[in-house]
Design a protein around this motif. Structure first.
Motif, PDB file in Angstrom:
ATOM      1  N   ILE A 311      38.130 111.597   6.055  1.00 47.82           N
ATOM      2  CA  ILE A 311      38.504 113.001   5.892  1.00 47.82           C
ATOM      3  C   ILE A 311      39.170 113.244   4.548  1.00 47.82           C
ATOM      4  CG2 ILE A 311      38.714 113.413   8.365  1.00 47.82           C
ATOM      5  CD1 ILE A 311      41.748 113.221   8.053  1.00 47.82           C
ATOM      6  N   THR A 312      39.679 112.193   3.913  1.00 41.49           N
ATOM      7  CA  THR A 312      40.278 112.343   2.584  1.00 41.49           C
ATOM      8  C   THR A 312      39.273 112.917   1.600  1.00 41.49           C
ATOM      9  OG1 THR A 312      41.740 110.467   3.014  1.00 41.49           O
ATOM     10  CG2 THR A 312      41.475 111.133   0.719  1.00 41.49           C
ATOM     11  N   GLN A 313      38.029 112.404   1.657  1.00 44.08           N
ATOM     12  CA  GLN A 313      37.015 112.876   0.717  1.00 44.08           C
ATOM     13  C   GLN A 313      36.631 114.329   0.954  1.00 44.08           C
ATOM     14  OE1 GLN A 313      36.803 109.440   1.740  1.00 44.08           O
ATOM     15  NE2 GLN A 313      37.643 109.142  -0.303  1.00 44.08           N
ATOM     16  N   THR A 314      36.823 114.836   2.165  1.00 43.06           N
ATOM     17  CA  THR A 314      36.498 116.248   2.400  1.00 43.06           C
ATOM     18  C   THR A 314      37.476 117.177   1.694  1.00 43.06           C
ATOM     19  OG1 THR A 314      37.825 116.428   4.435  1.00 43.06           O
ATOM     20  CG2 THR A 314      35.546 115.665   4.673  1.00 43.06           C
ATOM     21  N   LEU A 315      38.643 116.653   1.304  1.00 40.95           N
ATOM     22  CA  LEU A 315      39.650 117.469   0.626  1.00 40.95           C
ATOM     23  C   LEU A 315      39.628 117.284  -0.886  1.00 40.95           C
ATOM     24  CD1 LEU A 315      42.516 116.940   3.202  1.00 40.95           C
ATOM     25  CD2 LEU A 315      41.443 119.122   2.636  1.00 40.95           C
ATOM     26  N   VAL A 316      38.473 116.880  -1.406  1.00 39.33           N
ATOM     27  CA  VAL A 316      38.350 116.653  -2.841  1.00 39.33           C
ATOM     28  C   VAL A 316      38.605 117.935  -3.629  1.00 39.33           C
ATOM     29  CG1 VAL A 316      35.852 117.100  -2.886  1.00 39.33           C
ATOM     30  CG2 VAL A 316      36.877 115.612  -4.620  1.00 39.33           C
ATOM     31  N   GLY A 317      38.403 119.104  -3.010  1.00 41.41           N
ATOM     32  CA  GLY A 317      38.631 120.367  -3.704  1.00 41.41           C
ATOM     33  C   GLY A 317      40.087 120.713  -3.920  1.00 41.41           C
ATOM     34  N   THR A 318      40.997 119.872  -3.429  1.00 44.57           N
ATOM     35  CA  THR A 318      42.428 120.162  -3.605  1.00 44.57           C
ATOM     36  C   THR A 318      42.800 120.292  -5.071  1.00 44.57           C
ATOM     37  OG1 THR A 318      42.930 118.959  -1.557  1.00 44.57           O
ATOM     38  CG2 THR A 318      44.761 119.375  -3.064  1.00 44.57           C
ATOM     39  N   TYR A 444      45.312 112.790 -11.810  1.00 42.87           N
ATOM     40  CA  TYR A 444      44.440 112.573 -10.647  1.00 42.87           C
ATOM     41  C   TYR A 444      42.976 112.533 -11.078  1.00 42.87           C
ATOM     42  CZ  TYR A 444      41.859 113.535  -6.351  1.00 42.87           C
ATOM     43  OH  TYR A 444      40.967 113.493  -5.322  1.00 42.87           O
ATOM     44  N   LEU A 445      42.567 113.458 -11.940  1.00 39.56           N
ATOM     45  CA  LEU A 445      41.173 113.493 -12.389  1.00 39.56           C
ATOM     46  C   LEU A 445      40.815 112.214 -13.133  1.00 39.56           C
ATOM     47  CD1 LEU A 445      40.787 117.187 -13.614  1.00 39.56           C
ATOM     48  CD2 LEU A 445      39.973 116.169 -11.481  1.00 39.56           C
ATOM     49  N   LEU A 446      41.738 111.703 -13.932  1.00 43.81           N
ATOM     50  CA  LEU A 446      41.467 110.467 -14.666  1.00 43.81           C
ATOM     51  C   LEU A 446      41.261 109.294 -13.715  1.00 43.81           C
ATOM     52  CD1 LEU A 446      44.024 110.750 -17.612  1.00 43.81           C
ATOM     53  CD2 LEU A 446      41.533 110.966 -17.744  1.00 43.81           C
ATOM     54  N   THR A 447      42.015 109.266 -12.626  1.00 40.10           N
ATOM     55  CA  THR A 447      41.920 108.128 -11.712  1.00 40.10           C
ATOM     56  C   THR A 447      40.640 108.127 -10.895  1.00 40.10           C
ATOM     57  OG1 THR A 447      43.125 109.295  -9.948  1.00 40.10           O
ATOM     58  CG2 THR A 447      44.425 107.986 -11.510  1.00 40.10           C
ATOM     59  N   ILE A 448      39.998 109.273 -10.742  1.00 44.51           N
ATOM     60  CA  ILE A 448      38.761 109.313  -9.944  1.00 44.51           C
ATOM     61  C   ILE A 448      37.513 109.381 -10.814  1.00 44.51           C
ATOM     62  CG2 ILE A 448      39.925 110.398  -7.994  1.00 44.51           C
ATOM     63  CD1 ILE A 448      38.582 113.030  -8.777  1.00 44.51           C
ATOM     64  N   THR A 449      37.685 109.295 -12.117  1.00 45.88           N
ATOM     65  CA  THR A 449      36.534 109.410 -13.014  1.00 45.88           C
ATOM     66  C   THR A 449      36.398 108.205 -13.932  1.00 45.88           C
ATOM     67  OG1 THR A 449      37.875 110.716 -14.566  1.00 45.88           O
ATOM     68  CG2 THR A 449      36.476 111.926 -13.005  1.00 45.88           C
ATOM     69  N   GLY A 450      36.748 107.035 -13.449  1.00 44.17           N
ATOM     70  CA  GLY A 450      36.436 105.823 -14.192  1.00 44.17           C
ATOM     71  C   GLY A 450      37.563 105.176 -14.956  1.00 44.17           C
ATOM     72  N   LEU A 451      38.806 105.638 -14.817  1.00 47.86           N
ATOM     73  CA  LEU A 451      39.925 104.971 -15.475  1.00 47.86           C
ATOM     74  C   LEU A 451      40.065 103.558 -14.894  1.00 47.86           C
ATOM     75  CD1 LEU A 451      42.142 105.870 -17.559  1.00 47.86           C
ATOM     76  CD2 LEU A 451      43.671 106.089 -15.607  1.00 47.86           C
ATOM     77  N   ASN A 482      37.822  94.850  -1.146  1.00 47.88           N
ATOM     78  CA  ASN A 482      37.170  96.133  -1.312  1.00 47.88           C
ATOM     79  C   ASN A 482      37.619  96.704  -2.655  1.00 47.88           C
ATOM     80  OD1 ASN A 482      35.602  98.360  -0.672  1.00 47.88           O
ATOM     81  ND2 ASN A 482      37.178  99.354   0.554  1.00 47.88           N
ATOM     82  N   VAL A 483      36.889  97.666  -3.159  1.00 42.83           N
ATOM     83  CA  VAL A 483      37.320  98.362  -4.372  1.00 42.83           C
ATOM     84  C   VAL A 483      38.152  99.555  -3.907  1.00 42.83           C
ATOM     85  CG1 VAL A 483      36.577  99.434  -6.519  1.00 42.83           C
ATOM     86  CG2 VAL A 483      35.195  97.631  -5.487  1.00 42.83           C
ATOM     87  N   TYR A 484      39.453  99.340  -3.781  1.00 45.72           N
ATOM     88  CA  TYR A 484      40.354 100.355  -3.232  1.00 45.72           C
ATOM     89  C   TYR A 484      40.742 101.345  -4.338  1.00 45.72           C
ATOM     90  CZ  TYR A 484      40.906  97.358   0.886  1.00 45.72           C
ATOM     91  OH  TYR A 484      40.683  96.620   2.028  1.00 45.72           O
ATOM     92  N   THR A 485      39.995 102.410  -4.471  1.00 38.52           N
ATOM     93  CA  THR A 485      40.237 103.382  -5.529  1.00 38.52           C
ATOM     94  C   THR A 485      40.519 104.761  -4.934  1.00 38.52           C
ATOM     95  OG1 THR A 485      37.915 104.059  -5.718  1.00 38.52           O
ATOM     96  CG2 THR A 485      38.614 102.131  -6.996  1.00 38.52           C
ATOM     97  N   PRO A 486      41.160 105.652  -5.714  1.00 37.15           N
ATOM     98  CA  PRO A 486      41.374 107.024  -5.243  1.00 37.15           C
ATOM     99  C   PRO A 486      40.068 107.742  -4.911  1.00 37.15           C
ATOM    100  CG  PRO A 486      42.770 106.566  -7.125  1.00 37.15           C
ATOM    101  CD  PRO A 486      41.837 105.404  -6.997  1.00 37.15           C
ATOM    102  N   TYR A 490      41.890 105.874  -1.421  1.00 31.36           N
ATOM    103  CA  TYR A 490      42.993 104.918  -1.353  1.00 31.36           C
ATOM    104  C   TYR A 490      43.978 105.177  -2.492  1.00 31.36           C
ATOM    105  CZ  TYR A 490      39.870 102.278   1.723  1.00 31.36           C
ATOM    106  OH  TYR A 490      39.033 101.898   2.737  1.00 31.36           O
ATOM    107  N   PHE A 491      45.263 105.019  -2.200  1.00 36.14           N
ATOM    108  CA  PHE A 491      46.304 105.270  -3.192  1.00 36.14           C
ATOM    109  C   PHE A 491      47.320 104.131  -3.147  1.00 36.14           C
ATOM    110  CE2 PHE A 491      44.407 109.248  -2.036  1.00 36.14           C
ATOM    111  CZ  PHE A 491      44.269 109.919  -3.241  1.00 36.14           C
ATOM    112  N   PRO A 492      47.985 103.839  -4.276  1.00 38.08           N
ATOM    113  CA  PRO A 492      48.894 102.688  -4.319  1.00 38.08           C
ATOM    114  C   PRO A 492      50.197 102.883  -3.554  1.00 38.08           C
ATOM    115  CG  PRO A 492      48.913 103.852  -6.415  1.00 38.08           C
ATOM    116  CD  PRO A 492      47.817 104.456  -5.607  1.00 38.08           C
ATOM    117  N   LEU A 493      50.601 104.133  -3.309  1.00 33.89           N
ATOM    118  CA  LEU A 493      51.836 104.389  -2.587  1.00 33.89           C
ATOM    119  C   LEU A 493      51.528 104.883  -1.176  1.00 33.89           C
ATOM    120  CD1 LEU A 493      54.015 106.200  -5.295  1.00 33.89           C
ATOM    121  CD2 LEU A 493      54.077 103.789  -4.627  1.00 33.89           C
ATOM    122  N   ALA A 494      52.480 104.675  -0.270  1.00 33.26           N
ATOM    123  CA  ALA A 494      52.353 105.221   1.081  1.00 33.26           C
ATOM    124  C   ALA A 494      52.356 106.744   1.003  1.00 33.26           C
ATOM    125  CB  ALA A 494      53.508 104.737   1.951  1.00 33.26           C
TER     126      ALA A 494
END
Length: 522
Positions: A311-318, A444-451, A482-486, A490-494
């Motif tokens: 469901i995290t991916q469904t909120l990509v428009g945030t 956030y955009l940098l972390t999901i676009t190949g950083l 796994n490749v745990y990426t945003p 997946y995020f590094p903090l709780a």
């Protein structure tokens, strides 16, 4: 005269709780009477919903007739799991144990070349979490309770049970010159694992209490090897970021203790389907078995090594909604500077700090309600649309869904307060909006676009974008490569730790804004 003027100001502006509420009502009136701001909030909600209900995203689950549906077994704790391995087993009635020596552990990985690898080509190698050893399991049903002691490709001896539990044992690999002895014993509902380098001196690795374990269980050697993944952008098989792998273990010196009814050893698992790397099987040797397996016995995860999305991916428009919110929040204060209305506001209420706090309360509350409605719509309907289009969506508990929805609304609300504070300090709309987007959205955009992963995790620990962690709906597991990426949710903090980082930024910015607002001329 001065005393009379002071008394009049107090009477006009109000004191205490009532006076602050009048300020809040006044700021709310300002907000709702500016049509552009109201429309902007509707647009913010609209983009979150529009990007969260994607009609064009397609998958293959259930789209190719009967038998093409995707499903995952459910473990004893109610979580989705992967339960695919080669299992050579016999029934164990009551208490008892099994001891083996793992004499060798070898494996196969996807072949490599100048271009995308051929699914049929292989090369020697072991994935770090390739597993082989002995297991006691509540039957052969996928998802049933178990406890196992094993050697791994790169993590030494491990005791694992019920998919999510993992205990480290002695480190080191396995070879003909350095074999590893393993023992697993059962006493009632308790299963204990031991390891030894010589078969004489034993180390207790751990124990597990498997509630409801039946009197008769299945036990014996097993082998499995999870997906091979690479954390870099390298195409492996058919454009995917992962591919199957295989492990073969030589298990000998097999001895049994306790009540083992007379029975033959039986194999369970996938022995012929799929590519060569997905095939498994076993062969009897003089005092043991050679067991070959592929798959995993572990928690199921989305991402390169797993299946589907969350469901995290469904909120990509945030992030898009956040841009609209940042524009409105900064203009909520900069518009007054541009039009000179801030002087009127300060004449009506000279206590500048309370004015800014009232503005923060209004913009935060309006944004929270807007975000709550948008996130609730997406989480309620988004997964259903994806499943209808053949995309597997991992199940989430009601508590997790509520936390994600409320957390998304809170993320937007606190980000709006931060943008308001930036607008107060910078005064100019264009500069303030740019600053808000750079501080909140850009990381956030940098972390999901190949950083690179390291830099992405660093940004998501210290910047306001850390708050996106409130949208995470699945866990990371150390025992699942796994490749745990945003981008995969997946995020590094709780979740609430990430949100706390944003709150700290907003509190600091609002404090500085109040200080400057009090000291500077209107």
């Amino acid at each position: 005269m001065t005393a009379g003027t002071t008394a009049m100001e107090r009477e006009d502006t109000g004191t205490g709780h009532d006076g602050f509420l009048r300020l809040v009502r006044a700021e709310w009136t300002k907000f709702r009477t500016v049509r552009g701001w109201v429309i902007g909030m509707v647009v913010a909600a609209g983009v979150i919903v529009a990007l969260g209900l994607p009609p064009g995203r397609q998958g293959s689950c259930g789209q190719n007739g009967p038998g093409s549906g995707c499903s995952l077994p459910v473990g004893p704790g109610g979580q989705e799991v992967t339960d695919d391995f080669t299992f050579v087993h016999r029934p164990l009635a009551g208490d008892g144990g099994i001891t083996v020596r793992v004499a060798s552990l070898t494996g196969l990985l996807p072949g490599s070349g100048d271009g995308p690898a051929d699914a049929e080509s292989t090369r020697p190698g072991l994935v770090p979490w390739a597993k082989a050893g002995i297991i006691i399991k509540d039957g052969t049903r996928r998802g049933s309770a178990y406890a196992a002691i094993m050697v791994t490709g790169a993590h030494g001896v491990r005791m694992q049970y019920d998919y999510t539990h993992d205990t480290a044992g002695p480190p080191g690999g396995v070879s003909a010159a350095s074999p590893r002895w393993l023992r697993l014993t059962r006493s009632g509902e308790e299963v204990t694992g031991y390891a030894s380098s010589d078969g004489t001196h034993w180390t207790r690795v751990g124990s597990a209490r498997l509630a409801g374990l039946p009197a008769t269980v299945q036990a014996g050697p097993f082998a499995t090897s999870p997906q091979y993944t690479e954390a870099i952008n390298k195409v492996l098989v058919s454009g995917d970021a992962s591919a199957p792998s295989q492990v073969t273990a030589a298990v000998d010196h097999l001895t049994l203790q306790g009540a083992w009814p007379t029975a033959t050893w039986t194999g369970a698992g996938s022995f012929s389907d799929g590519s060569p790397l997905q095939r498994g099987g076993f062969q009897r040797t003089a005092d043991g078995f050679t067991v070959t397996g592929s798959g995993d016995i572990a928690p199921a995860v989305p991402g390169a090594a797993g299946l589907g999305t969350t469901i995290t991916q469904t909120l990509v428009g945030t992030f898009a909604g956040l841009i609209a919110v940042a524009v409105i929040a900064t203009m909520f204060i900069t518009a007054e500077y541009r039009r000179g209305l801030v002087r009127t506001t300060l004449t009506a209420s000279p206590r500048r700090g309370r004015i800014l706090v009232a503005k923060a309360a209004v913009i935060g509350a309006v944004t929270f309600v807007t975000g709550l409605a948008a996130a609730a719509i997406v989480v309620a309907f988004g997964p259903g649309i994806l499943r209808a289009n053949g995309v597997y969506v991992h199940a989430a508990t009601t508590f997790t869904e509520v936390r994600v929805v409320v957390g998304t609304a809170a993320l937007l609300a606190v980000a709006a307060v931060l943008a308001l504070a930036l607008g107060t300090m910078l005064r100019r709309s264009a500069i303030a909006v740019t600053a808000a987007i750079v501080v909140i959205v850009l990381p956030y955009l940098l972390t999901i676009t190949g950083l690179p992963t390291g830099a992405a995790r660093w940004l998501l620990r210290i910047t306001p974008a850390s708050a996106f962690a409130v949208q995470q709906s699945t866990r990371q597991y150390a025992q699942v490569d796994n490749v745990y990426t945003p981008a995969d949710g997946y995020f590094p903090l709780a979740p609430w730790a990430g949100f706390a980082v944003l709150c700290a930024w907003a509190a600091l910015a609002l404090g500085l804004a109040v200080l400057l607002f009090r000291r500077r001329d209107a």
